[in-house]
Write a protein that holds these residues in place. Structure first.
Motif, PDB file in Angstrom:
ATOM      1  N   GLU A 171       0.822  -1.209   0.000  1.00 30.60           N
ATOM      2  CA  GLU A 171       0.000   0.000   0.000  1.00 30.60           C
ATOM      3  C   GLU A 171       0.857   1.260   0.000  1.00 30.60           C
ATOM      4  OE1 GLU A 171      -3.217   0.023  -0.404  1.00 30.60           O
ATOM      5  OE2 GLU A 171      -3.228  -2.173  -0.479  1.00 30.60           O
ATOM      6  N   MET A 172       1.990   1.204   0.707  1.00 31.88           N
ATOM      7  CA  MET A 172       2.874   2.363   0.726  1.00 31.88           C
ATOM      8  C   MET A 172       3.462   2.620  -0.659  1.00 31.88           C
ATOM      9  SD  MET A 172       4.804   1.734   4.386  1.00 31.88           S
ATOM     10  CE  MET A 172       5.942   3.087   4.098  1.00 31.88           C
ATOM     11  N   LEU A 173       3.823   1.552  -1.385  1.00 32.37           N
ATOM     12  CA  LEU A 173       4.380   1.719  -2.730  1.00 32.37           C
ATOM     13  C   LEU A 173       3.357   2.332  -3.683  1.00 32.37           C
ATOM     14  CD1 LEU A 173       6.368  -1.627  -3.032  1.00 32.37           C
ATOM     15  CD2 LEU A 173       7.344   0.668  -3.098  1.00 32.37           C
ATOM     16  N   SER A 174       2.077   2.103  -3.402  1.00 32.29           N
ATOM     17  CA  SER A 174       1.031   2.665  -4.264  1.00 32.29           C
ATOM     18  C   SER A 174       0.486   3.973  -3.719  1.00 32.29           C
ATOM     19  CB  SER A 174      -0.121   1.649  -4.399  1.00 32.29           C
ATOM     20  OG  SER A 174       0.340   0.422  -4.916  1.00 32.29           O
ATOM     21  N   SER A 175       0.986   4.423  -2.581  1.00 29.73           N
ATOM     22  CA  SER A 175       0.449   5.643  -1.974  1.00 29.73           C
ATOM     23  C   SER A 175       0.896   6.881  -2.754  1.00 29.73           C
ATOM     24  CB  SER A 175       0.907   5.745  -0.519  1.00 29.73           C
ATOM     25  OG  SER A 175       2.309   5.907  -0.443  1.00 29.73           O
ATOM     26  N   ARG A 176       0.132   7.930  -2.573  1.00 28.48           N
ATOM     27  CA  ARG A 176       0.410   9.162  -3.306  1.00 28.48           C
ATOM     28  C   ARG A 176       1.728   9.780  -2.846  1.00 28.48           C
ATOM     29  NH1 ARG A 176      -2.374  12.930  -6.231  1.00 28.48           N
ATOM     30  NH2 ARG A 176      -1.673  15.094  -6.033  1.00 28.48           N
ATOM     31  N   LEU A 226      10.532   4.682  -1.211  1.00 24.74           N
ATOM     32  CA  LEU A 226      10.026   3.807  -0.144  1.00 24.74           C
ATOM     33  C   LEU A 226      10.937   3.855   1.082  1.00 24.74           C
ATOM     34  CD1 LEU A 226       8.115   1.609   0.914  1.00 24.74           C
ATOM     35  CD2 LEU A 226       9.579  -0.086  -0.223  1.00 24.74           C
ATOM     36  N   GLN A 227      12.237   3.808   0.860  1.00 26.93           N
ATOM     37  CA  GLN A 227      13.176   3.874   1.987  1.00 26.93           C
ATOM     38  C   GLN A 227      13.067   5.217   2.709  1.00 26.93           C
ATOM     39  OE1 GLN A 227      14.627   1.459   3.201  1.00 26.93           O
ATOM     40  NE2 GLN A 227      15.357   0.005   1.688  1.00 26.93           N
ATOM     41  N   ASP A 228      12.916   6.307   1.930  1.00 31.86           N
ATOM     42  CA  ASP A 228      12.759   7.629   2.557  1.00 31.86           C
ATOM     43  C   ASP A 228      11.490   7.688   3.398  1.00 31.86           C
ATOM     44  OD1 ASP A 228      15.086   8.361   1.314  1.00 31.86           O
ATOM     45  OD2 ASP A 228      14.106   9.445  -0.325  1.00 31.86           O
ATOM     46  N   LEU A 264       8.851   7.632   8.705  1.00 30.74           N
ATOM     47  CA  LEU A 264       7.901   7.030   9.655  1.00 30.74           C
ATOM     48  C   LEU A 264       8.612   6.545  10.912  1.00 30.74           C
ATOM     49  CD1 LEU A 264       5.635   5.022   7.179  1.00 30.74           C
ATOM     50  CD2 LEU A 264       5.080   7.145   8.376  1.00 30.74           C
ATOM     51  N   ARG A 265       9.797   5.947  10.730  1.00 31.25           N
ATOM     52  CA  ARG A 265      10.533   5.474  11.912  1.00 31.25           C
ATOM     53  C   ARG A 265      10.966   6.643  12.784  1.00 31.25           C
ATOM     54  NH1 ARG A 265      13.921   1.667   7.876  1.00 31.25           N
ATOM     55  NH2 ARG A 265      12.491  -0.142   7.832  1.00 31.25           N
ATOM     56  N   ALA A 266      11.465   7.705  12.152  1.00 32.17           N
ATOM     57  CA  ALA A 266      11.891   8.879  12.930  1.00 32.17           C
ATOM     58  C   ALA A 266      10.705   9.513  13.649  1.00 32.17           C
ATOM     59  CB  ALA A 266      12.563   9.894  12.009  1.00 32.17           C
ATOM     60  N   ASP A 267       9.563   9.560  12.987  1.00 33.84           N
ATOM     61  CA  ASP A 267       8.379  10.131  13.628  1.00 33.84           C
ATOM     62  C   ASP A 267       7.929   9.268  14.800  1.00 33.84           C
ATOM     63  OD1 ASP A 267       6.032  12.079  13.463  1.00 33.84           O
ATOM     64  OD2 ASP A 267       5.003  10.147  13.347  1.00 33.84           O
ATOM     65  N   GLU A 268       8.003   7.943  14.635  1.00 34.55           N
ATOM     66  CA  GLU A 268       7.615   7.047  15.731  1.00 34.55           C
ATOM     67  C   GLU A 268       8.545   7.225  16.934  1.00 34.55           C
ATOM     68  OE1 GLU A 268       7.153   2.258  16.665  1.00 34.55           O
ATOM     69  OE2 GLU A 268       8.205   2.975  14.882  1.00 34.55           O
TER      70      GLU A 268
END
Length: 463
Positions: A97-102, A156-158, A163-167
């Motif tokens: 889903e992330m790969l297809s996200s805007r 995707l890596q970015d 997301l990891r930094a925000d978590e």
């Protein structure tokens, strides 16, 4: 009159052609179907060429666990479950889903300097029973398709890094608020201990241990001194009975023996007594020499008694004159032992009294320490608990920072984006096959419609 000849107009000719065409509807329908099929094939072949680049991603996470032991504080356990655990979510679906996200597509389009509408969407396939994600994306050239695949992977890596930094940031913010409260509680407990130490006699529990050890040593020393005192008393008592003299008189006798003047009077008395005995054996008591020596003896005795009285009293003087310590060195040594034992006894008595006073004082101090050490132990336990909670929370914070792949497992490149050599679209073979397939179905349909009555009759006869 003759009939006028009507010349057909252009409209009449058009209507005639339409009428004739409507008389053959199957041919018309077939022609239109064939034309539409050929048009679709032509449009497909007229498309700009497309090249497809493929790559495979893998999620190698198998779970991890770490255990940190802090001396005299506690333990910190950090455990990351495997992302494919039973009953848990499958991160491959999230990544699909992330790969297809805007957001990811927009970031990838920016990396390739293409508008989002022209970047296109990738095709993603999840292979069952594996942790592999297969991705394919098309481009107008081989270089562009490969570049778009790399841009998609980097995007995707970015996104995962973001997301990891925000978590981590959100988790740190919540834990830091709790740490501030724990730190305040720890400082308060430490301040309570300092205040207690300032107003109490006890500073640390080591003082209590040292005091207990000291009291035990004093008790042991008292028993030892008491046993020595009993031994000395028995020795003094037995020696006094044997010598028929008390330690006090023995001491006075030795004091007289050590006085030069007294010893001179003793020697004078002994010499006069010997001379008097010799003279009496020769002459009578009225002899002038006997009378003279008798006077000498009396003077020596008077001087001896006077000197002895000055030093130690008449009792000790009479005792010394009968003991003759000069003529009996061993008896004089026993006198000395008696006096020495008596002196050591007095020393032991004084030492025992000092030990009793010290024991009484330390026992009172021990009672005070017992009350204070209970309070200090309570304050110390509160401080240790607060410190353990604070240290454990801080350690968990650091452990959580190290485990950045807990919620978003690491994703790796299994196969790099391929460099397509041949275009994938439009494919002439597919166009020809599609055209032939369309012509076949149109023709088959027209034949069925043309011969439908015969087919219906044939089916009715069979029934």
């Amino acid at each position: 009159m003759g009939t006028a000849i009507k010349i057909p107009t252009a409209w009449d000719r058009f209507r005639g052609h339409v009428y004739r065409i409507l008389r053959w509807p199957y041919i018309t329908t077939g022609a239109m179907g064939y034309a539409f099929t050929f048009l679709l094939v032509a449009l497909y072949l007229a498309q700009s060429p497309k090249f497809k680049s493929e790559m495979d991603l893998v999620l190698p996470g198998t779970g991890s666990s770490s255990n940190v032991s802090l001396n005299e504080v506690g333990q910190v356990v950090s455990q990351t479950s495997a992302p494919f655990g039973a009953g848990g979510f499958n991160p491959r679906v999230n990544y699909k889903e992330m790969l297809s996200s805007r957001g990811v597509l927009k970031r990838a389009a920016e990396k390739t300097n293409l508008p989002l509408a022209k970047f296109g969407e990738p095709k993603i396939k999840l292979t069952e029973q594996t942790s592999i994600i297969s991705i394919s994306i098309t481009g107008t050239s081989s270089d562009q398709s490969q570049l778009k695949a790399w841009a998609l992977y980097e995007a995707l890596q970015d996104e995962l890094d973001h997301l990891r930094a925000d978590e981590v940031a959100r988790r740190d913010a919540s834990i830091k608020n709790v740490l501030a409260e724990y730190r305040e509680r720890t400082n308060f407990a430490r301040g309570e201990i300092v205040d207690f130490q300032q107003r109490a006699l006890l500073v640390s529990k080591d003082q209590m241990d040292q005091l207990i050890s000291t009291v035990a040593q004093i008790n042991e020393k008292q028993l030892y001194v008491q046993s020595e005192l009993v031994e000395l008393e028995d020795y003094i008592q037995q020696l006094s009975l044997d010598l028929q003299v008390s330690p006090r008189l023995a001491g006075k006798a030795l004091m007289l023996q050590s006085d030069p003047e007294f010893r001179g009077y003793i020697a004078e008395l002994s010499q006069a007594t010997t001379q008097l005995s010799e003279f009496r054996s020769r002459w009578g008591n009225k002899h002038p020499k006997v009378i003279a020596e008798t006077g000498r003896v009396n003077v020596a005795k008077a001087s001896l008694i006077q000197r002895g009285g000055e030093l130690s009293g008449v009792e000790a003087t009479n005792l010394f004159t009968t003991l003759h310590l000069d003529n009996n060195p061993k008896r004089a040594q026993l006198f000395a032992d008696l006096i020495d034992s008596f002196a050591r006894k007095q020393g032991k008595v004084s030492e025992l009294q000092d030990l009793k006073r010290s024991h009484l004082h330390l026992t009172d101090q021990l009672k005070v320490y017992a009350r204070e050490v209970a309070e200090l132990d309570r304050l110390q336990k509160e401080f240790d608990l607060a410190e353990a909670v604070y240290t454990s929370a801080a350690a968990r914070l650091e452990a959580n920072k190290a485990d950045v792949f807990a919620s978003y497992p690491v994703v790796q490149m299994l196969t790099t984006p391929s460099f397509p050599i041949q275009q994938t679209s439009p494919n002439p073979l597919i166009a020809i096959a599609a055209g032939l397939f369309g012509v076949f179905f149109i023709t088959f349909g027209l034949i069925v419609l043309w011969q439908r009555k015969a087919l219906i009759q044939l089916l009715l006869k069979r029934d």
